[in-house]
Design a protein around this motif. Sequence first.
Motif, PDB file in Angstrom:
ATOM      1  N   HIS A   1       4.267  45.773  43.067  1.00 31.14           N
ATOM      2  CA  HIS A   1       5.590  45.146  43.029  1.00 31.14           C
ATOM      3  C   HIS A   1       6.629  45.942  42.243  1.00 31.14           C
ATOM      4  CE1 HIS A   1       3.770  41.760  44.949  1.00 31.14           C
ATOM      5  NE2 HIS A   1       3.075  41.381  43.905  1.00 31.14           N
TER       6      HIS A   1
ATOM      7  N   ARG B   1       6.776  36.303  46.528  1.00 29.29           N
ATOM      8  CA  ARG B   1       6.105  37.598  46.744  1.00 29.29           C
ATOM      9  C   ARG B   1       4.891  37.804  45.845  1.00 29.29           C
ATOM     10  NH1 ARG B   1       7.542  41.439  49.750  1.00 29.29           N
ATOM     11  NH2 ARG B   1       6.454  42.974  48.441  1.00 29.29           N
ATOM     12  N   GLY B   2       4.949  37.312  44.611  1.00 30.16           N
ATOM     13  CA  GLY B   2       3.878  37.665  43.690  1.00 30.16           C
ATOM     14  C   GLY B   2       3.469  36.598  42.704  1.00 30.16           C
TER      15      GLY B   2
ATOM     16  N   LEU C   1       5.236  37.542  38.633  1.00 30.92           N
ATOM     17  CA  LEU C   1       6.324  38.334  39.203  1.00 30.92           C
ATOM     18  C   LEU C   1       7.644  37.573  39.125  1.00 30.92           C
ATOM     19  CD1 LEU C   1       7.172  40.935  40.600  1.00 30.92           C
ATOM     20  CD2 LEU C   1       6.725  39.826  42.792  1.00 30.92           C
TER      21      LEU C   1
END
Length: 389
Positions: A6, A73-74, A78
């Motif tokens: 990421h 996303r994470g 994140l």
Amino acid sequence: MKQPKHLNFLWDVFVLAATSFGGPQVHWALFLKRLVHQKAYLSEEELFEIQALCSVLPGPTSTQMITAIGLKRGGASLAYLTLIVWITPAVFIMTAAAYGMTYLTNRAVLQYVLPVGIGLILQAGWTMAQKVIRSPMYVLIFLLTLGLGIAFSSPYIFPLVLVLGGSISSLNFKEFPRQNKHRMIIPWANFNLYWGFLLGLAILGHLTDYYPIRMFENFYRNGSIVFGGGQVLAPVLYTEFVEFKGLIRSDDFLTGMALSQSLPGPVFALTSYLGVLLMRDYGFLGELTGSAIGALGVFLPGTFLIFFVYRIWGQLKQYRFIRASLAGIQASSVGLTIVAVYTFMSPLIVNGDGVSIAVVLGSFLLAQSGKFPAIALFSAALVAGYFLA
């Protein structure tokens, strides 16, 4: 060496934090360009969903949007990193400004910054309108929002018209396919943090009368109830800290407000500047603590809320009327964007400021061409203001 997971995404967040001028209405268009069209971190539909979701929540809309993208996303780690990377440049600059400059020697330097910002807001609204206003129903929602927003110039109208727009479009639910419904499992932890902090800080501040805690409570409370971005937050804070409590001088506040709207990143970073000024009697470290209190206080409630809502969003979408309501919320968001343009343009029209009006239209056309990024337009505005001041 293997690249950390990421890292590219966080770099793109940092680039946006350093170049995204203009507030949440413009940030949305920049997120669309970089995160969707250039990098494909998510689809247009997913970004529209996130934008609609964040629009109906109190707090800093663009910050909640980009935090939700990081969460998607994470996961939580994140998301928190995304939040920190996104707010850090603006918080750092506003903190430095509070240390080194209590007022600009000549505010005319900033005279074209606002017109450029208005032009970018108009361009963002136009871009969104082309994508979400697709039928007579959404035109009606847009016009209704525009009329109510202009007729009732109150920040409290924002959530009401968003709910109204969503309610109208939810009547269109039969156009959406049915889904198998599952029993909803709601993780209440972040919602409990949201209201727990709000209640706990109020009680603690009353019992201890400790100044930093009362400051934290002030910023957290305002971050919990303000809809509509930094343009709405600023007058609320002005009323509390300048007019009501007399803790900050009017010219100091207005300088910070002008700076926060001239810088990239979240306009809510104004609270870091105010935090320094509120702790000016506590020395260098006290002022630095004040900056942290201002930033944490105003960004935490919105973060708790988006963590809570986004985690149940997948379950809420199993209901057709919820999915149908999103397009109405998006159409209302377009209406509110044009209301913001109207609000900022009115003084220019009343005062007959033809040059500023021309700058608004020129900024809109240049932004619409796609050849001139926001940072170039704002830089040109500052250079022109400097030489013409």
